[in-house]
Design an enzyme around this catalytic site. Sequence first.
Site, PDB file in Angstrom:
ATOM      1  N   ALA A  24      84.603 -41.676 -23.296  1.00  0.00           N
ATOM      2  CA  ALA A  24      83.198 -40.401 -22.916  1.00  0.00           C
ATOM      3  C   ALA A  24      84.398 -38.829 -22.876  1.00  0.00           C
ATOM      4  CB  ALA A  24      82.499 -40.836 -22.438  1.00  0.00           C
ATOM      5  N   GLN A 105      84.927 -44.463 -28.728  1.00  0.00           N
ATOM      6  CA  GLN A 105      83.593 -44.653 -28.393  1.00  0.00           C
ATOM      7  C   GLN A 105      83.185 -44.071 -28.165  1.00  0.00           C
ATOM      8  OE1 GLN A 105      85.482 -46.057 -24.616  1.00  0.00           O
ATOM      9  NE2 GLN A 105      84.224 -48.448 -24.826  1.00  0.00           N
ATOM     10  N   HIS A 123      81.791 -46.926 -32.239  1.00  0.00           N
ATOM     11  CA  HIS A 123      80.286 -46.959 -32.158  1.00  0.00           C
ATOM     12  C   HIS A 123      79.426 -46.211 -33.137  1.00  0.00           C
ATOM     13  CE1 HIS A 123      80.725 -48.086 -27.232  1.00  0.00           C
ATOM     14  NE2 HIS A 123      81.135 -49.056 -28.193  1.00  0.00           N
ATOM     15  N   CYS A 152      62.012 -39.992 -44.322  1.00  0.00           N
ATOM     16  CA  CYS A 152      62.839 -39.829 -45.599  1.00  0.00           C
ATOM     17  C   CYS A 152      61.731 -39.358 -46.548  1.00  0.00           C
ATOM     18  CB  CYS A 152      63.313 -41.134 -46.131  1.00  0.00           C
ATOM     19  SG  CYS A 152      64.373 -41.030 -47.768  1.00  0.00           S
TER      20      CYS A 152
END
Length: 246
Positions: A24, A105, A123, A152
């Site tokens: 991060a 990540q 991820h 959708c």
Amino acid sequence: MNEKIEQLSKILRDSNNIVFFGGAGISTSSGIPDFRSSNGLYSKKLNRNFTPEQAVSHTFFIRYPEEFFDFYKENLVYPNAKPNDCHIALAKLEEMGKLKAVVTQNIDGLHQAAGSKVVYELHGSVLRNYCMKCHTFYDAGYILEQKGVPHCVKCDGVIKPDVVLYEEGLDDKVISGAIEAIERADTLIIGGTSLVVYPAAGLINYFKGQNLVLINKSATSADSKADLVINDDIAKIMKEAIEGIY
């Protein structure tokens, strides 16, 4: 610190098979905070507080989809974020033929936006979203435009971000590719991660190369194993180190 940047520049110069593993802290200079730094989620409807980890868990997504998407859109999707000096430096290293892969990540897609081609997204990515029924693809813009739970247009199924939530397993192909890249590397640079999130953090155990470099603002559990540790802003460090190669 100049001495450490020179040392990093020399490592980059002498290496031909670099892999970068990031967390991060790579994207904070792009204005994307670690979602764990949020105060979590208070749901009036449920009259409960949820931690950030609970709010992005598979269970929460299934049980409370409206609250999930409220938290997700506010804390994990940053459509205006741009690559910073770290992302750009890594793309340059790949262009030079030195960097063979980025293992990340992060879910923001900024490595690819900077020009990196080989990126293993452990991820997943907020840029990809799929209908859970018919698997139709939707971009992040569509998700952000929808009120409540996105459905959708083809089959009315719920659309799920292609992001690995807590309680979900990592993609086997992505993991295998990341392990293979790390095993082949002569240099592994780890940046912007405190190495506490598993199984991702365990990937460094596959590294058998010469140079292990750790760049993070705070200390990590792997510092004692590293050949070079720099506790500073990674965007600044990578920019300066790249400039020192020439």
